[in-house]
Scaffold this active site. Structure first.
Site, PDB file in Angstrom:
ATOM      1  N   GLY A  79     -60.393 -24.666  -1.248  1.00 32.82           N
ATOM      2  CA  GLY A  79     -59.337 -23.674  -1.000  1.00 32.82           C
ATOM      3  C   GLY A  79     -59.822 -22.564  -0.078  1.00 32.82           C
ATOM      4  O   GLY A  79     -60.936 -22.631   0.464  1.00 32.82           O
ATOM      5  N   CYS A 133     -63.785 -21.138  -9.408  1.00 31.14           N
ATOM      6  CA  CYS A 133     -62.909 -20.536  -8.392  1.00 31.14           C
ATOM      7  C   CYS A 133     -61.511 -21.150  -8.382  1.00 31.14           C
ATOM      8  O   CYS A 133     -60.621 -20.643  -7.702  1.00 31.14           O
ATOM      9  CB  CYS A 133     -63.594 -20.693  -7.026  1.00 31.14           C
ATOM     10  SG  CYS A 133     -62.770 -19.920  -5.650  1.00 31.14           S
ATOM     11  N   TYR A 183     -50.759 -14.982 -14.780  1.00 31.26           N
ATOM     12  CA  TYR A 183     -51.956 -14.868 -13.935  1.00 31.26           C
ATOM     13  C   TYR A 183     -52.836 -13.692 -14.382  1.00 31.26           C
ATOM     14  O   TYR A 183     -54.058 -13.822 -14.496  1.00 31.26           O
ATOM     15  CB  TYR A 183     -51.488 -14.674 -12.494  1.00 31.26           C
ATOM     16  CG  TYR A 183     -52.550 -14.701 -11.428  1.00 31.26           C
ATOM     17  CD1 TYR A 183     -52.952 -15.899 -10.849  1.00 31.26           C
ATOM     18  CD2 TYR A 183     -53.116 -13.520 -10.943  1.00 31.26           C
ATOM     19  CE1 TYR A 183     -53.900 -15.921  -9.835  1.00 31.26           C
ATOM     20  CE2 TYR A 183     -54.061 -13.529  -9.937  1.00 31.26           C
ATOM     21  CZ  TYR A 183     -54.446 -14.735  -9.380  1.00 31.26           C
ATOM     22  OH  TYR A 183     -55.392 -14.750  -8.375  1.00 31.26           O
TER      23      TYR A 183
HETATM   24  N1  CAA Z   1     -42.238  -3.159  -9.422  1.00 33.97           N
HETATM   25  C1  CAA Z   1     -40.980  -2.949  -9.852  1.00 33.97           C
HETATM   26  N2  CAA Z   1     -39.943  -3.776  -9.576  1.00 33.97           N
HETATM   27  C2  CAA Z   1     -40.208  -4.842  -8.843  1.00 33.97           C
HETATM   28  C3  CAA Z   1     -41.500  -5.137  -8.360  1.00 33.97           C
HETATM   29  C4  CAA Z   1     -42.512  -4.218  -8.672  1.00 33.97           C
HETATM   30  N3  CAA Z   1     -43.772  -4.407  -8.242  1.00 33.97           N
HETATM   31  N4  CAA Z   1     -41.444  -6.274  -7.678  1.00 33.97           N
HETATM   32  C5  CAA Z   1     -40.165  -6.733  -7.720  1.00 33.97           C
HETATM   33  N5  CAA Z   1     -39.406  -5.846  -8.413  1.00 33.97           N
HETATM   34  C6  CAA Z   1     -37.993  -5.916  -8.703  1.00 33.97           C
HETATM   35  C7  CAA Z   1     -37.190  -6.430  -7.511  1.00 33.97           C
HETATM   36  O1  CAA Z   1     -36.899  -5.381  -6.646  1.00 33.97           O
HETATM   37  C8  CAA Z   1     -35.950  -7.009  -8.198  1.00 33.97           C
HETATM   38  O2  CAA Z   1     -35.122  -5.923  -8.513  1.00 33.97           O
HETATM   39  P1  CAA Z   1     -33.513  -6.110  -8.638  1.00 33.97           P
HETATM   40  O3  CAA Z   1     -33.287  -7.136  -9.713  1.00 33.97           O
HETATM   41  O4  CAA Z   1     -33.030  -4.748  -9.008  1.00 33.97           O
HETATM   42  O5  CAA Z   1     -33.054  -6.576  -7.285  1.00 33.97           O
HETATM   43  C9  CAA Z   1     -36.522  -7.551  -9.476  1.00 33.97           C
HETATM   44  O6  CAA Z   1     -37.776  -6.913  -9.705  1.00 33.97           O
HETATM   45  C10 CAA Z   1     -36.792  -9.064  -9.395  1.00 33.97           C
HETATM   46  O7  CAA Z   1     -36.693  -9.508 -10.671  1.00 33.97           O
HETATM   47  P2  CAA Z   1     -36.463 -11.051 -10.987  1.00 33.97           P
HETATM   48  O8  CAA Z   1     -36.474 -11.208 -12.461  1.00 33.97           O
HETATM   49  O9  CAA Z   1     -35.298 -11.582 -10.244  1.00 33.97           O
HETATM   50  O10 CAA Z   1     -37.784 -11.649 -10.329  1.00 33.97           O
HETATM   51  P3  CAA Z   1     -38.394 -13.082 -10.340  1.00 33.97           P
HETATM   52  O11 CAA Z   1     -38.638 -13.556 -11.734  1.00 33.97           O
HETATM   53  O12 CAA Z   1     -37.670 -13.971  -9.417  1.00 33.97           O
HETATM   54  O13 CAA Z   1     -39.802 -12.730  -9.704  1.00 33.97           O
HETATM   55  C11 CAA Z   1     -41.408 -11.989  -8.147  1.00 33.97           C
HETATM   56  C12 CAA Z   1     -39.938 -11.973  -8.514  1.00 33.97           C
HETATM   57  C13 CAA Z   1     -41.882 -13.427  -8.027  1.00 33.97           C
HETATM   58  C14 CAA Z   1     -42.200 -11.317  -9.236  1.00 33.97           C
HETATM   59  C15 CAA Z   1     -41.562 -11.270  -6.824  1.00 33.97           C
HETATM   60  O14 CAA Z   1     -41.231  -9.930  -7.000  1.00 33.97           O
HETATM   61  C16 CAA Z   1     -43.004 -11.348  -6.315  1.00 33.97           C
HETATM   62  O15 CAA Z   1     -43.395 -12.328  -5.697  1.00 33.97           O
HETATM   63  N6  CAA Z   1     -43.815 -10.315  -6.591  1.00 33.97           N
HETATM   64  C17 CAA Z   1     -45.219 -10.252  -6.168  1.00 33.97           C
HETATM   65  C18 CAA Z   1     -46.142 -10.752  -7.233  1.00 33.97           C
HETATM   66  C19 CAA Z   1     -47.555 -10.651  -6.717  1.00 33.97           C
HETATM   67  O16 CAA Z   1     -48.016  -9.605  -6.279  1.00 33.97           O
HETATM   68  N7  CAA Z   1     -48.281 -11.763  -6.760  1.00 33.97           N
HETATM   69  C20 CAA Z   1     -49.631 -11.786  -6.254  1.00 33.97           C
HETATM   70  C21 CAA Z   1     -49.895 -13.130  -5.610  1.00 33.97           C
HETATM   71  S1  CAA Z   1     -51.432 -13.178  -4.752  1.00 33.97           S
HETATM   72  C22 CAA Z   1     -52.548 -13.293  -5.957  1.00 33.97           C
HETATM   73  O17 CAA Z   1     -52.259 -13.455  -7.100  1.00 33.97           O
HETATM   74  C23 CAA Z   1     -53.980 -13.210  -5.513  1.00 33.97           C
HETATM   75  C24 CAA Z   1     -54.674 -12.119  -6.223  1.00 33.97           C
HETATM   76  O18 CAA Z   1     -55.494 -12.405  -7.091  1.00 33.97           O
HETATM   77  C25 CAA Z   1     -54.436 -10.727  -5.851  1.00 33.97           C
END
Ligand code: CAA
Length: 248
Positions: free
Chosen positions: A13, A89, A154
């Protein structure tokens, strides 16, 4: 001096590849584990690696499966030699807010990111202790330290991984085996490239360094911990996160 052997789960990866290159560049024999279904990609990965690093190998195993990990360890030991360095990892995301997270999204993240460390390490640690040397490095995440919206699975797995590090570090310290965690922040990999653009931008804005990290920057920390000279650090959690989360 005989060359050391490292096994890196999820080694093909983004972060895994950088770790393989860094260790191989330091003269370590590198064995990258890959998921069995990804055989074709893993073979072309190996072809690329071999252009630069002679002592590089691949080995298939499903890290969520204890017996598959046992078979992998037996094959590495029989064909290459005893493993001195283990880097856990392998990791995936299935981001979803908890209210809509399915049991499958929960379980596959816990199995791949946390149970995998047990499946591999448990079957390897005794040998390391008997030989009086080992370096175990678990790749966690800043999100295991601070939590992340949309990542109950996660964050739980990655926090658990450092608990695992601290416990195993105590069990192995007297036998020359160190166990540490490296916790990357947001790193330029396929995993983060799949994030919605505005989510990623708001995260980068919160990083004091104002940029994402590179896999190479994570690999430096791993190689440093893996070094034989690094014998007095154990049970530590080394952040590589651009300042996104700071703790004393
Ligand atoms: N804080 C507050 N509100 C948030 C938010 C946050 N950080 N992120 C999203 N929201 C809100 C959105 O604005 C949306 O609001 P509305 O409903 O009012 O429009 C709502 O939350 C979305 O809720 P849902 O239940 O519809 O969301 P979902 O279940 O479809 O999930 C999500 C959405 C997948 C969490 C998307 O927000 C996302 O991808 N977030 C990022 C997650 C992230 O940071 N992942 C890291 C990946 S990389 C990694 O993991 C590597 C590492 O080790 C760092």
């Amino acid at each position: 001096m005989t060359k050391q052997i490292a096994l890196i789960t999820g080694g093909t990866g983004g972060i895994g590849t950088a770790i393989c290159k860094e260790l191989a560049g330091n003269g370590v024999i590198v064995v990258a584990n890959y998921f069995p279904a990804d055989k074709v990609q893993a073979e072309s990965w190996l072809d690329e690696m071999r252009k630069e690093y002679e002592h590089c190998y691949i080995v298939a195993a499903d890290v969520t499966d204890y017996s598959s990990c046992g078979d992998m360890l037996e094959s590495v030991t029989d064909n290459i030699g005893s493993i001195d360095i283990l880097v856990n990892c392998a990791g995936i995301t299935r981001d979803k807010t908890l209210k809509s997270m399915s049991p499958d999204q929960w379980n596959c993240v816990i199995n791949t990111n946390l149970n995998s460390a047990y499946n591999v390490t448990q079957q390897l640690v005794q040998g390391m202790m008997e030989r009086g040397f080992g370096r175990i490095i678990n790749i966690s995440s800043v999100n295991g330290q601070k939590g992340q919206f949309g990542q109950a699975n996660y964050s739980a797995a990655k926090a658990g991984l450092h608990g695992f590090t601290m416990a195993v570090a105590q069990e192995t310290a007297s036998k020359g085996v160190t166990v540490n965690t490296v916790s990357p922040g947001y790193i330029e990999t396929t995993m983060t490239s799949e994030l919605p653009e505005q989510v990623l931008q708001s995260i980068v804005n919160a990083v004091p360094l104002k940029r994402m990290g590179t896999a190479q920057e994570v690999a430096y920390a791993v190689a440093w911990l893996a070094d034989q000279k690094n014998a007095y650090i154990t049970g530590a959690n080394i952040p590589v996160n651009g300042g996104l989360f700071m703790s004393s």
